[in-house]
Design a protein around this motif. Sequence first.
Motif, PDB file in Angstrom:
ATOM      1  N   UNK A  25       0.834  -1.197   0.000  1.00  0.00           N
ATOM      2  CA  UNK A  25       0.000   0.000   0.000  1.00  0.00           C
ATOM      3  C   UNK A  25       0.875   1.256   0.000  1.00  0.00           C
ATOM      4  N   UNK A  26       1.038   1.915  -1.139  1.00  0.00           N
ATOM      5  CA  UNK A  26       1.877   3.120  -1.199  1.00  0.00           C
ATOM      6  C   UNK A  26       1.390   4.231  -0.287  1.00  0.00           C
ATOM      7  N   UNK A  85      13.992   5.589  -9.665  1.00  0.00           N
ATOM      8  CA  UNK A  85      13.046   5.416 -10.775  1.00  0.00           C
ATOM      9  C   UNK A  85      12.555   3.988 -10.949  1.00  0.00           C
ATOM     10  N   UNK A  86      13.403   2.985 -10.656  1.00  0.00           N
ATOM     11  CA  UNK A  86      12.940   1.609 -10.851  1.00  0.00           C
ATOM     12  C   UNK A  86      12.083   1.120  -9.680  1.00  0.00           C
ATOM     13  N   UNK A  87      11.901   1.971  -8.673  1.00  0.00           N
ATOM     14  CA  UNK A  87      11.071   1.599  -7.524  1.00  0.00           C
ATOM     15  C   UNK A  87       9.837   2.500  -7.452  1.00  0.00           C
ATOM     16  N   UNK A  88      10.044   3.783  -7.263  1.00  0.00           N
ATOM     17  CA  UNK A  88       8.914   4.703  -7.153  1.00  0.00           C
ATOM     18  C   UNK A  88       8.351   5.098  -8.514  1.00  0.00           C
ATOM     19  N   UNK A  89       9.028   4.711  -9.585  1.00  0.00           N
ATOM     20  CA  UNK A  89       8.522   5.024 -10.914  1.00  0.00           C
ATOM     21  C   UNK A  89       7.322   4.204 -11.337  1.00  0.00           C
ATOM     22  N   UNK A  90       6.942   3.201 -10.539  1.00  0.00           N
ATOM     23  CA  UNK A  90       5.748   2.409 -10.857  1.00  0.00           C
ATOM     24  C   UNK A  90       4.485   3.251 -10.643  1.00  0.00           C
ATOM     25  N   UNK A  91       3.424   2.875 -11.304  1.00  0.00           N
ATOM     26  CA  UNK A  91       2.224   3.713 -11.383  1.00  0.00           C
ATOM     27  C   UNK A  91       1.660   4.111 -10.028  1.00  0.00           C
ATOM     28  N   UNK A  92       1.398   3.119  -9.195  1.00  0.00           N
ATOM     29  CA  UNK A  92       0.757   3.428  -7.915  1.00  0.00           C
ATOM     30  C   UNK A  92       1.680   4.241  -7.015  1.00  0.00           C
ATOM     31  N   UNK A  93       2.972   4.009  -7.146  1.00  0.00           N
ATOM     32  CA  UNK A  93       3.917   4.680  -6.254  1.00  0.00           C
ATOM     33  C   UNK A  93       4.172   6.121  -6.669  1.00  0.00           C
ATOM     34  N   UNK A 135       0.853  12.987  -4.643  1.00  0.00           N
ATOM     35  CA  UNK A 135       0.023  13.375  -3.493  1.00  0.00           C
ATOM     36  C   UNK A 135       0.872  14.062  -2.430  1.00  0.00           C
ATOM     37  N   UNK A 136       2.077  13.537  -2.211  1.00  0.00           N
ATOM     38  CA  UNK A 136       2.981  14.140  -1.226  1.00  0.00           C
ATOM     39  C   UNK A 136       3.376  15.551  -1.643  1.00  0.00           C
ATOM     40  N   UNK A 137       3.714  15.716  -2.915  1.00  0.00           N
ATOM     41  CA  UNK A 137       4.091  17.047  -3.403  1.00  0.00           C
ATOM     42  C   UNK A 137       2.920  18.018  -3.247  1.00  0.00           C
ATOM     43  N   UNK A 138       1.724  17.544  -3.563  1.00  0.00           N
ATOM     44  CA  UNK A 138       0.537  18.401  -3.419  1.00  0.00           C
ATOM     45  C   UNK A 138       0.342  18.814  -1.966  1.00  0.00           C
ATOM     46  N   UNK A 139       0.569  17.887  -1.041  1.00  0.00           N
ATOM     47  CA  UNK A 139       0.453  18.215   0.385  1.00  0.00           C
ATOM     48  C   UNK A 139       1.470  19.283   0.772  1.00  0.00           C
ATOM     49  N   UNK A 140       2.697  19.127   0.324  1.00  0.00           N
ATOM     50  CA  UNK A 140       3.727  20.102   0.668  1.00  0.00           C
ATOM     51  C   UNK A 140       3.412  21.466   0.071  1.00  0.00           C
ATOM     52  N   UNK A 141       2.914  21.486  -1.147  1.00  0.00           N
ATOM     53  CA  UNK A 141       2.593  22.754  -1.795  1.00  0.00           C
ATOM     54  C   UNK A 141       1.379  23.432  -1.171  1.00  0.00           C
ATOM     55  N   UNK A 142       0.590  22.686  -0.408  1.00  0.00           N
ATOM     56  CA  UNK A 142      -0.596  23.278   0.220  1.00  0.00           C
ATOM     57  C   UNK A 142      -0.229  24.170   1.394  1.00  0.00           C
ATOM     58  N   UNK A 194       2.045   7.932  -8.089  1.00  0.00           N
ATOM     59  CA  UNK A 194       0.828   8.645  -7.684  1.00  0.00           C
ATOM     60  C   UNK A 194       0.939   9.098  -6.237  1.00  0.00           C
ATOM     61  N   UNK A 195       1.535   8.257  -5.388  1.00  0.00           N
ATOM     62  CA  UNK A 195       1.757   8.633  -3.998  1.00  0.00           C
ATOM     63  C   UNK A 195       2.714   9.798  -3.883  1.00  0.00           C
ATOM     64  N   UNK A 196       3.736   9.826  -4.731  1.00  0.00           N
ATOM     65  CA  UNK A 196       4.681  10.946  -4.734  1.00  0.00           C
ATOM     66  C   UNK A 196       3.968  12.241  -5.098  1.00  0.00           C
TER      67      UNK A 196
END
Length: 324
Positions: free
Chosen positions: A253-254, A281-289, A295-302, A291-293
Motif C-alpha cells: 500500500x503506497x 526510478x525503478x522503484x517509485x517510478x511504478x504507477x501506484x507509487x 500526493x505528497x508534493x501536493x500536500x507540501x505545496x498546500x 501517484x503517492x509521490x
Amino acid sequence: MTKKWLMVDGRWLMATLALLASATLTAQTRPQPGTKLTLDQLKAQMFHVSAGRRLHPKAWPNGARVAVGLSFDVDNASANLATGDLISESITRGEYGAVDGLPRQLRRLAKQQVPASFYVPAVRHLLRPQMMPSSLASSRHEISVHGWIHEHLPSIRDAVAEQDMLNRAIGTLTKAIGKKPVGYRAPSWQFSQFTMRQVKAAGFLYDSSLMASDDAYEILLDGQPTGVIELPIERIVDDFPYFGGATNGGMPNPDEVERVFQSEFDVAYEEGGLFILTMHPHITGHRSRVAGLEKLIAHMKSKPGVWFATHEQIARYLKSGAGS
C-alpha cells in the motif's frame, strides 16, 4: 488437506528455528575488535568522518519556512552489473527505471513544476545515454555523481582503484551535461576509509550520503573542517526499504509510505528545517507509487513558505551564510 497444511507449516517452523539458531550462533561468535582498542583509537574510527557545525538558517530564501530537496538515485541495473548479478529478473527490474520509471517521474515533476536532483552512476548513463537529455529537458533539475557502476566502496579496499572510478565518473558526467557536477552521493550511501578525502580533493560543493543530523552540516575529516556541506539522508525517507527493492515488491500500500514521508515533512516544516527525500526510478517510478509521490508534493505545496530546490541550490544558500 489439513495434513498437507500441517506438513508445510511444520517445514516453515523448522526452517524458522534453524534460522534463529544460526543467528544466535552468529551473535555468540561475532568478532569484537573494538573491545581491544584504546579510547584514542576508537575516537580515530568514530570521528574519521563526522558532523561539524550545523547549518540551520533562521530563514530560507524569500522567507520560506522549510527547504525541500527531492532526489532520485538513477541506478537502474548498475548495482546488479557491479556485483555480477545477471539474473533476468534483476536486470529487467532495474531497466524498468530507464524505460518507464524515470520518464513517468519526470512528467509528474513537470506537472507540479518542482525541481529535483538526480544522482547518476556513470555506467548507467553510458549504457542509456538517451536518458540524460530527458533528465535535463527542464533547466530546473540537477545531475550529480553517484559512482562509476554503483560500486560498493568499502569492498574495493584500494585507494587508487577508487580514485580512478571517481575520476571516470566525474569525467563522464561532465562531458554529458557540459559542466562539472558539484554534488556527490556515494553508491549505497557507504564511504570507504578513502572516500571523504577524495570527495574533498575533487572540489565537490556538497555530499548527500551521511546521516548524522536532520539539518545540513559541514563535514569534518579527522576532526578538521572540509568545507564540504552535508545534505543528510535517512532510510526513513527513502523508498527502497518500504517497497522491497530487489525482492517481492515490499509494502503493498503506497499510501502507508506516503504517510511516513508526509509526517517527516510536517515536522521539518514545524522546525523550519530541511526535508530530503530519496527515490529510485525503478522503484517509485511504478504507477501506484508515483501517484503517492504526487500526493505528497501536493500536500507540501498546500502549506505556505515551502522552498522546493535542487541540492545544489540548497548547498549554495547554506554556503553563503544567507538567512543565518
